[in-house]
Design an enzyme around this catalytic site. Structure first.
Site, PDB file in Angstrom:
ATOM      1  N   GLY A 108    -127.160  62.386  78.388  1.00 10.71           N
ATOM      2  CA  GLY A 108    -127.217  61.557  77.183  1.00 10.71           C
ATOM      3  C   GLY A 108    -127.049  60.104  77.537  1.00 10.71           C
ATOM      4  CB  CYS A 109    -126.620  57.175  75.447  1.00 15.97           C
ATOM      5  SG  CYS A 109    -128.099  57.710  74.587  1.00 15.97           S
ATOM      6  CB  VAL A 110    -122.640  59.208  79.137  1.00 13.07           C
ATOM      7  CG1 VAL A 110    -122.247  59.442  77.706  1.00 13.07           C
ATOM      8  CG2 VAL A 110    -123.296  60.438  79.724  1.00 13.07           C
TER       9      VAL A 110
ATOM     10  CB  ALA B 216    -122.698  57.728  74.306  1.00 15.10           C
ATOM     11  CB  SER B 455    -124.399  54.011  79.148  1.00 11.60           C
ATOM     12  OG  SER B 455    -123.601  54.714  78.242  1.00 11.60           O
TER      13      SER B 455
END
Lengths: 110, 504
Positions: A108-110, B216, B455
């Protein structure tokens, strides 16, 4: 990709994460850490063991904030920071520590 | 960059999205057929392929070109990878005199080039701002990825994630118990710091607002600090809100791969959650492309706003349900700014006096949507919020912000470790602009309203000798300045029963 530990072939995906999570052993963790140029000190083991415990309960790695708080409670406030975790796992505690702990990669957006 | 290719999606990632598991035998005809199909469906796609006059205005506008110096990363170069094939099969001149008009056959090498270079485009649309015809490379890049998926070549990062959304409800793969536990932890953290019981409710039927936010926000830093900020703003506004474990994701990566069918399926999950929970409003957390999907496409995808299909029962039901007195959908920044204007928030700006802020406009918010009811609201509202909660604010150079903003380098499905080199190089223009205000104005932090941007910056800032925690969430700044009603300096001074009683 694959490597051998105790005569057993251990398969990893293209990013170096275990394909079969149930194969994980401490020996394999040492090997995976080697691939990351990290030595498995007792500080790193503490984090890896916590990740595995959390994963067993929730089927995912803990959020960074959950991890820092848990580490802070267990090992003292000075260690309950993301700075400390990044010192131990420079590529990021979520991804690098998960790899060594034999857990799937957070996506994901990590 | 020559030879750059993200990992391929595995057959099961592909199949769960309705694509062939691997490269199919008749890929050539299928790809051309798919291109024809898209040309028929999207008029814009054909106009973009037909109208380029090679004026060169776009050449130095792409951050990936500026960072890699690879001519195929010039927007026109990228478009031509697809345009040349379009000409060969769909134009008279290209069919009969291919060499004269730069038309070429679709070969395996061309297909590989597509895979490589349409994954070096973050679909940020900066080039389209400078193109005199408004050619939108993002749309061409989405079409290319859709064609590639249709012949069985998908990108692992995007397609695995979309599959997780279908099975677990979010990009991360965060199951409901873990989400619940994380939210409880955050409630505890706020209570320890402020002595006030601020809730982060999950699956609460009858709430007025459903908050959709990138997963997130539950997981990473500085995202989670923004999430605490939303919760505290809701608390102070006295609004009943909830998150959903079924639709615990705002992101809609199907837009990145140009798949309308999957984009609709993802949007419908949010609609289902809204209907099941009985909410009157749907609000968006800090997520860039999701806001574009919601603001620009949700009406026909799911019936949020106007334009729902009259035969779509659920879309009609949702239109009846949502309160037209509020923006549908609404961005958390619109909500917070409204409260600030009406003096509903007690803000202590000095809490952020240790910082000098700048703001990074996220591309999908800046160039593909709006906020508020005036043109440019998407630029002004986040800046006004920051200036309402911080004393020190400076903009980066004008040609790198607002509609000319540079992408963070990780958008459009490129936020993956296997594209790290492209990400670092693509971040260069933004990093240079940031560095300018660091040196000239002593900027200490950059705020953003997109999970991908946050991120990406946390990862690439150190490559440019800046600290990773320089990137902050806008609502993190709000959180730090917000003085909660009944706030104490910590748990020791608070009486939890009293705090709870106050809340009810």
């Amino acid at each position: 990709m694959a490597f051998e530990v105790d005569g057993k072939t251990i398969e990893t995906d293209e990013e170096g994460y275990l394909v079969d999570l149930s194969q994980w052993t401490e020996e394999i963790a040492n090997k995976l850490a080697e691939g990351e140029n990290l030595e498995m000190t007792s500080d790193r083991w503490e984090i890896v063991n916590f990740l595995r415990e959390y994963y067993q309960e929730y089927q995912i790695a803990p959020a960074v904030r959950v991890l820092t708080k848990a580490v802070g409670k267990k090992l003292g406030k000075d260690k309950g920071t993301s700075k400390y975790l990044y010192e131990l796992f420079p590529y990021g505690p979520a991804k690098q520590a998960c790899k060594i702990a034999g857990l799937p990669k957070p996506t994901g957006c990590v | 960059m020559e030879g750059t290719k993200p990992f391929f999606a595995k057959p099961d990632h592909q199949k769960s999205l309705g694509f062939p598991g691997e490269l199919i035998e008749n890929w050539h005809d299928t790809a051309i057929g798919k291109m024809g199909d898209l040309l028929g469906k999207y008029r814009s796609f054909q106009v973009y392929l037909d109208s380029c006059v090679k004026c060169g205005a776009c050449t130095d506008k792409c951050h990936y070109y500026l960072g890699t110096k690879d001519p195929k990363n010039m927007p026109v170069g990228r478009q031509d990878l697809l345009r040349s094939v379009y000409r060969r099969y769909f134009t008279f001149a290209g069919k009969y005199f291919p060499k004269l008009v730069g038309a070429r056959d679709l070969t395996r090498e061309v297909l590989d080039d597509w895979y490589s270079y349409f994954h070096q485009c973050s679909q940020c649309r900066r080039c389209s701002v400078f193109c005199p015809y408004g050619i939108d490379t993002a749309e061409i890049s989405m079409a290319a990825r859709e064609i590639l998926d249709s012949v069985g070549i998908g990108q692992k990062y995007c397609n695995e994630i979309i599959g997780k959304c279908y099975t677990i409800g979010n990009n991360l793969g965060l199951p409901e118990p873990a989400l619940r536990d994380t939210l409880e932890d955050l409630e505890e953290e706020i209570f320890e710091e402020r002595g006030v019981r601020v809730r982060l409710p999950l699956d609460e039927e009858g709430a007025d607002v459903l908050l959709i936010t990138p997963s997130a926000d539950f997981f990473a830093e500085p995202h989670v600090d923004g999430l605490m900020g939303y919760a505290m703003v809701f608390h102070e506004a006295g609004i009943k809100w909830t998150l959903s474990s079924y639709a615990s994701e705002a992101a809609n990566f199907s837009m990145f791969i140009g798949s309308y069918e999957n984009m609709k399926k993802q949007a419908e999950r949010i609609r289902k959650a809204a209907l099941d929970l009985g909410v009157k409003r749907i609000m968006h957390g800090e997520c860039g492309h999701a806001w574009r999907v919601a603001y620009s496409f949700w009406n026909t995808l799911a019936g949020v706003g106007h334009g729902a299909d009259p035969n779509d029962k659920y879309a009609q039901e949702l239109q009846q349900r949502l309160d037209p007195n509020f923006p549908v959908p609404q961005h958390i920044c619109e909500f917070t700014w409204d409260l600030i204007q009406r003096n509903q928030l007690n803000l202590d700006k000095s809490a952020n006096d240790d910082k000098v802020l700048t703001f990074h406009d996220s591309c999908n918010v800046a160039r593909a949507s709006r906020m508020g009811d005036t043109p440019g609201g998407q630029f002004e509202i986040p800046r006004k919020i920051i200036q309402a909660v911080c004393n020190n604010y400076v903009d980066m150079p004008r040609d790198t912000i607002k509609e000319s903003t540079f992408c963070c380098g990780g958008g459009g499905g490129l936020l993956t470790d296997d594209l790290m080199e492209v990400r670092v190089k693509g971040a260069q223009p933004r990093m240079e602009a940031l560095n300018r205000v660091v040196e000239d104005h002593g900027v200490t932090n950059m705020a953003a309203i997109c999970a991908i941007c946050k991120s990406q910056f946390a990862k690439v800032l150190p490559y440019y000798k800046m600290p990773m925690d320089m990137i902050v969430s806008v609502h993190q700044l709000v959180r730090d300045a917000l003085v909660l009603t009944g706030q104490t300096n910590g748990e020791a001074e608070a009486d939890p029963d009293e705090a709870q009683a106050e809340e009810s």
